[in-house]
Write a protein that holds these residues in place. Structure first.
Motif, PDB file in Angstrom:
ATOM      1  N   PRO A  81       0.670  -0.980  -0.165  1.00 60.56           N
ATOM      2  CA  PRO A  81       0.257   0.126   0.006  1.00 60.56           C
ATOM      3  C   PRO A  81       0.887   1.325   0.347  1.00 60.56           C
ATOM      4  CG  PRO A  81      -0.773  -1.918   2.132  1.00 60.56           C
ATOM      5  CD  PRO A  81       0.593  -2.153   0.942  1.00 60.56           C
ATOM      6  N   GLY A  82       0.410   2.079  -0.717  1.00 64.25           N
ATOM      7  CA  GLY A  82       1.239   3.381  -0.363  1.00 64.25           C
ATOM      8  C   GLY A  82       1.674   4.052  -2.102  1.00 64.25           C
ATOM      9  N   PRO A  83       2.252   5.279  -2.065  1.00 63.41           N
ATOM     10  CA  PRO A  83       1.995   5.462  -3.387  1.00 63.41           C
ATOM     11  C   PRO A  83       3.911   5.183  -3.933  1.00 63.41           C
ATOM     12  CG  PRO A  83       2.692   7.568  -2.189  1.00 63.41           C
ATOM     13  CD  PRO A  83       2.128   6.303  -1.308  1.00 63.41           C
ATOM     14  N   ASP A  84       4.407   4.568  -2.861  1.00 60.48           N
ATOM     15  CA  ASP A  84       5.917   3.623  -3.194  1.00 60.48           C
ATOM     16  C   ASP A  84       6.322   2.557  -2.305  1.00 60.48           C
ATOM     17  OD1 ASP A  84       6.742   6.299  -4.235  1.00 60.48           O
ATOM     18  OD2 ASP A  84       7.025   7.649  -2.416  1.00 60.48           O
ATOM     19  N   GLY A  85       4.719   2.090  -2.339  1.00 58.88           N
ATOM     20  CA  GLY A  85       4.939   0.660  -2.075  1.00 58.88           C
ATOM     21  C   GLY A  85       5.268   0.129  -2.434  1.00 58.88           C
TER      22      GLY A  85
END
Length: 84
Positions: free
Chosen positions: A54-58
């Motif tokens: 999860p997350g933009p830089d996962g």
């Protein structure tokens, strides 16, 4: 099975095991060794797992589509990274 190739799945005792040989194959695939117990290994080409943390830089998962167990980014820090 020779211990030079280790199973990349989360810790498990039974079932199929998968060791990454190379990810330099066709885009979106990798060459794996698959074996069960102490039996003979076979070469298989499997598509990459598309799931990312999860997350933009996962981080992306370093396993294959429909693998058992958890994704590699869910492993503990002691696990082998996919760039070994």
């Amino acid at each position: 099975m020779d211990t030079a190739v280790q199973c990349r799945l989360s810790a498990h005792g039974e079932g199929e095991h998968f060791g990454l040989l190379t990810d330099n194959g066709a885009y979106g695939t990798a060459l794996w060794l698959r074996w069960h117990g102490a039996g003979e290994a076979e070469l298989v080409v499997l598509p990459d797992c598309p799931v990312a943390a999860p997350g933009p830089d996962g981080d992306g998962c370093c396993l294959f589509v429909d693998h058992a167990q958890q994704h590699t980014w869910e492993d503990t820090p002691e696990e082998v990274p996919c760039t070994s």
